[in-house]
Design a protein around this motif. Structure first.
Motif, PDB file in Angstrom:
ATOM      1  N   TRP A  87      36.833  42.492  39.064  1.00 17.73           N
ATOM      2  CA  TRP A  87      37.996  43.248  39.513  1.00 17.73           C
ATOM      3  C   TRP A  87      38.156  44.618  38.860  1.00 17.73           C
ATOM      4  O   TRP A  87      38.820  45.490  39.397  1.00 17.73           O
ATOM      5  CB  TRP A  87      39.250  42.403  39.345  1.00 17.73           C
ATOM      6  CG  TRP A  87      39.160  41.178  40.199  1.00 17.73           C
ATOM      7  CD1 TRP A  87      38.789  39.919  39.819  1.00 17.73           C
ATOM      8  CD2 TRP A  87      39.370  41.117  41.612  1.00 17.73           C
ATOM      9  NE1 TRP A  87      38.761  39.077  40.908  1.00 17.73           N
ATOM     10  CE2 TRP A  87      39.116  39.777  42.012  1.00 17.73           C
ATOM     11  CE3 TRP A  87      39.753  42.046  42.573  1.00 17.73           C
ATOM     12  CZ2 TRP A  87      39.244  39.358  43.336  1.00 17.73           C
ATOM     13  CZ3 TRP A  87      39.871  41.624  43.886  1.00 17.73           C
ATOM     14  CH2 TRP A  87      39.621  40.292  44.258  1.00 17.73           C
ATOM     15  N   LEU A  88      37.526  44.818  37.697  1.00 17.93           N
ATOM     16  CA  LEU A  88      37.605  46.135  37.073  1.00 17.93           C
ATOM     17  C   LEU A  88      36.640  47.118  37.727  1.00 17.93           C
ATOM     18  O   LEU A  88      36.766  48.324  37.552  1.00 17.93           O
ATOM     19  CB  LEU A  88      37.308  46.036  35.573  1.00 17.93           C
ATOM     20  CG  LEU A  88      37.544  47.299  34.755  1.00 17.93           C
ATOM     21  CD1 LEU A  88      39.022  47.698  34.766  1.00 17.93           C
ATOM     22  CD2 LEU A  88      37.031  47.150  33.336  1.00 17.93           C
ATOM     23  N   CYS A  89      35.663  46.597  38.482  1.00 19.18           N
ATOM     24  CA  CYS A  89      34.671  47.443  39.162  1.00 19.18           C
ATOM     25  C   CYS A  89      33.798  48.218  38.175  1.00 19.18           C
ATOM     26  O   CYS A  89      33.422  49.372  38.429  1.00 19.18           O
ATOM     27  CB  CYS A  89      35.334  48.411  40.145  1.00 19.18           C
ATOM     28  SG  CYS A  89      36.236  47.597  41.478  1.00 19.18           S
ATOM     29  N   HIS A  92      40.789  52.256  37.065  1.00 18.10           N
ATOM     30  CA  HIS A  92      41.790  51.186  37.173  1.00 18.10           C
ATOM     31  C   HIS A  92      43.167  51.683  36.730  1.00 18.10           C
ATOM     32  O   HIS A  92      44.176  51.446  37.408  1.00 18.10           O
ATOM     33  CB  HIS A  92      41.349  50.000  36.320  1.00 18.10           C
ATOM     34  CG  HIS A  92      42.376  48.921  36.186  1.00 18.10           C
ATOM     35  ND1 HIS A  92      42.586  47.959  37.155  1.00 18.10           N
ATOM     36  CD2 HIS A  92      43.272  48.645  35.197  1.00 18.10           C
ATOM     37  CE1 HIS A  92      43.555  47.143  36.767  1.00 18.10           C
ATOM     38  NE2 HIS A  92      43.988  47.543  35.587  1.00 18.10           N
ATOM     39  N   HIS A 147      39.360  43.870  48.517  1.00 18.43           N
ATOM     40  CA  HIS A 147      39.562  44.679  47.303  1.00 18.43           C
ATOM     41  C   HIS A 147      40.356  45.928  47.691  1.00 18.43           C
ATOM     42  O   HIS A 147      40.793  46.072  48.832  1.00 18.43           O
ATOM     43  CB  HIS A 147      38.224  45.039  46.673  1.00 18.43           C
ATOM     44  CG  HIS A 147      38.283  45.160  45.169  1.00 18.43           C
ATOM     45  ND1 HIS A 147      39.258  45.875  44.504  1.00 18.43           N
ATOM     46  CD2 HIS A 147      37.484  44.641  44.204  1.00 18.43           C
ATOM     47  CE1 HIS A 147      39.062  45.798  43.204  1.00 18.43           C
ATOM     48  NE2 HIS A 147      37.993  45.048  42.984  1.00 18.43           N
ATOM     49  N   LYS A 207      47.982  47.800  41.895  1.00 19.66           N
ATOM     50  CA  LYS A 207      46.740  47.171  42.330  1.00 19.66           C
ATOM     51  C   LYS A 207      46.969  45.726  42.755  1.00 19.66           C
ATOM     52  O   LYS A 207      46.518  45.297  43.813  1.00 19.66           O
ATOM     53  CB  LYS A 207      45.703  47.237  41.211  1.00 19.66           C
ATOM     54  CG  LYS A 207      44.327  46.720  41.591  1.00 19.66           C
ATOM     55  CD  LYS A 207      43.358  46.960  40.442  1.00 19.66           C
ATOM     56  CE  LYS A 207      41.959  46.473  40.755  1.00 19.66           C
ATOM     57  NZ  LYS A 207      41.028  46.732  39.623  1.00 19.66           N
ATOM     58  N   ASP A 210      48.352  41.336  36.984  1.00 23.80           N
ATOM     59  CA  ASP A 210      48.953  42.301  36.064  1.00 23.80           C
ATOM     60  C   ASP A 210      49.431  41.551  34.809  1.00 23.80           C
ATOM     61  O   ASP A 210      50.526  40.994  34.794  1.00 23.80           O
ATOM     62  CB  ASP A 210      50.120  43.018  36.751  1.00 23.80           C
ATOM     63  CG  ASP A 210      50.753  44.093  35.875  1.00 23.80           C
ATOM     64  OD1 ASP A 210      50.156  44.449  34.842  1.00 23.80           O
ATOM     65  OD2 ASP A 210      51.860  44.559  36.227  1.00 23.80           O
ATOM     66  N   ALA A 237      47.974  48.847  37.229  1.00 21.23           N
ATOM     67  CA  ALA A 237      47.789  47.395  37.369  1.00 21.23           C
ATOM     68  C   ALA A 237      48.788  46.771  38.340  1.00 21.23           C
ATOM     69  O   ALA A 237      48.424  45.927  39.160  1.00 21.23           O
ATOM     70  CB  ALA A 237      47.896  46.723  35.999  1.00 21.23           C
ATOM     71  N   ALA A 271      42.141  42.546  35.446  1.00 20.23           N
ATOM     72  CA  ALA A 271      42.161  43.713  36.340  1.00 20.23           C
ATOM     73  C   ALA A 271      42.433  43.317  37.785  1.00 20.23           C
ATOM     74  O   ALA A 271      42.240  44.110  38.705  1.00 20.23           O
ATOM     75  CB  ALA A 271      40.862  44.515  36.236  1.00 20.23           C
ATOM     76  N   HIS A 272      42.894  42.100  37.981  1.00 22.02           N
ATOM     77  CA  HIS A 272      43.322  41.580  39.282  1.00 22.02           C
ATOM     78  C   HIS A 272      44.812  41.283  39.181  1.00 22.02           C
ATOM     79  O   HIS A 272      45.631  41.928  39.842  1.00 22.02           O
ATOM     80  CB  HIS A 272      42.504  40.325  39.605  1.00 22.02           C
ATOM     81  CG  HIS A 272      42.948  39.578  40.818  1.00 22.02           C
ATOM     82  ND1 HIS A 272      42.440  38.343  41.151  1.00 22.02           N
ATOM     83  CD2 HIS A 272      43.864  39.861  41.789  1.00 22.02           C
ATOM     84  CE1 HIS A 272      43.005  37.912  42.255  1.00 22.02           C
ATOM     85  NE2 HIS A 272      43.875  38.810  42.670  1.00 22.02           N
TER      86      HIS A 272
END
Length: 437
Positions: A264-266, A322, A406, A330, A246, A327, A243-244
């Protein structure tokens, strides 16, 4: 983009919930739905501050301390917090009934949702509490005999290194340590550092996808392909990459992988997942045993006893958030934010940057140091004087602080960091000149 309008409506229900959550559709969320219709390349949107201001509005971060240690653990957007709290309150109405008989039924739908995000089969994913738990399950679950060799690096995460050291002490395996030359912008050189350590006794290679000390992105796929040609299995630590960056997990070519979803997905704190290639599951013993510890069902790894079912079910809301951002967008934003501040300080006298500025080799994480100031001291000054929360880093020749923005971080926030580093470097340089005179 046609599915964007359903984004925050999906946030009003958690993954596979057996009941309907309250409406989380705030006026901010409704406006953000319109912003999510923004078109353009990820690189273009990465600099659209109007767009990202709406993302920032979804977070409840402190206005007083600027959090630049999102790599350690990330805050959750308000929608994830609300889902977690609602599930928690629901569980407390009759814990053993609602947790074990109701919420627990949502795990399979959540597993499918995570598998879709990771690009794997649901039967290859176990939901657990963090990367350490997942990777320790694999490390202690593999059958290795005395003399078998494992290749790993001194730049791996301490919890994983300690797990391997325990296996070495207990089982007599041999650990082959690499001291990686970082930062690097040469994949072939990084791969060679690993392959040159392979021997006929090498059974496993352990690779960290994004090294927490420097932010270096490792060429996992190339290392994995080289290892498999020699019959070597590959474990990947994906704690800082999922999730940081891609990517999909199968893109890495590894046999085993784990991550923390609260990075990173929170997702809620204490949530993670582990991947084991389908045909490898039977070869890994369950760390916390059940009735079939050497079976082929990935669910054998989920015998954790009582866990936070509320946190687990709220993971689905984090996935929706997300996916709503996307992705590619992000990662483009995270890389842009890292380069925004790093470009401004890299040529300041006395400042040292220990991380690449190229997107192939680093994303959001970067380490910066100032000559004459040790990492812990620099961290203390940034927090005490400037209210900037970073992470001290001291590893070999690397001495500084890790800075991790972030999606809610703004360039204006990072201007504070630039001012702080410039001022501290200037003071240090002036003190050095006065000392010489």
């Amino acid at each position: 983009m046609t599915s964007r309008r359903t984004f925050f409506r999906q946030l009003s229900t958690a993954a596979a919930a057996p009941f309907v959550l309250p409406d989380f559709m705030t006026e901010t969320n409704r406006t953000l739905l319109q912003r999510l219709e923004t078109t353009g390349s990820p690189q273009q949107i990465a600099q659209d501050e109007d767009f990202w201001s709406w993302i920032k509005a979804e977070y409840t971060v402190s206005p007083n301390i600027l959090n630049l240690n999102n790599g350690g653990v990330s805050p959750q957007p308000k929608s994830v917090q609300d889902a977690h709290i609602r599930f928690y309150q629901y569980s407390n109405e009759a814990p053993s009934y609602y947790m074990w008989r109701i919420l627990d039924q949502g795990r399979e739908s959540l597993r499918a949702k995570l598998a879709d995000l990771a690009g794997t089969s649901p039967d290859e994913l176990a939901i657990n509490r963090n990367a350490t738990e997942g990777l320790n399950t694999i490390i202690f679950g593999l059958t290795l005999k005395p003399g078998d060799e494992v290749v790993l690096s001194k730049q791996d995460y301490p919890n994983m290194m300690n797990a391997w050291k325990q296996r070495e002490k207990r089982d007599g395996i041999k650990l082959v340590w690499l001291d990686l030359k970082l930062p690097s912008e040469n994949d072939d050189d990084l791969v060679k550092q690993f392959t040159s350590a392979f021997t006929s006794k090498t059974k496993v290679v352990h690779v960290t996808h994004v090294i927490n000390w420097t932010g270096q992105i490792m060429p996992v796929r190339k290392i994995a392909d080289a290892a498999h040609k020699k019959g070597i299995e590959v474990i990947c630590d994906g704690a800082h990459s999922f999730a940081h960056l891609d990517y999909k997990v199968p893109d890495l070519g590894c046999d085993y992988w784990a991550t923390s979803l609260h990075k990173w997905l929170c997702a809620p704190f204490g949530s993670g997942m582990m991947y084991i290639k389908k045909d490898k599951i039977k070869n890994v013993w369950a760390l916390l045993s059940n009735t079939d510890p050497d079976g082929a069902d990935i669910r054998k790894f989920e015998s954790l006893g009582t866990r936070s079912f509320a946190a687990e079910m709220a993971i689905g809301t984090a996935v929706d958030f997300h996916l709503g951002i996307g992705a590619a967008r992000k990662f483009a934003r995270l890389h842009y934010l890292k380069n925004y501040w790093a470009e401004k300080v890299k040529d300041v006298p006395g400042v040292r940057l220990y991380t690449s500025l190229k997107p192939e080799f680093a994303g959001a994480l970067a380490v910066v140091g100032i000559d004459g100031i040790k990492g812990p001291e620099l961290e203390s000054q940034l927090l005490g004087t400037y209210k900037l929360h970073t992470t001290p880093i001291s590893l070999g020749d690397i001495n500084g602080v890790r800075v991790t923005p972030h999606v809610y971080t703004t360039p204006k926030d990072l201007d504070r960091l630039v001012v702080a580093i410039t001022e501290l470097a200037g003071k240090q340089g002036l003190a050095g000149k006065q000392k010489k005179s």
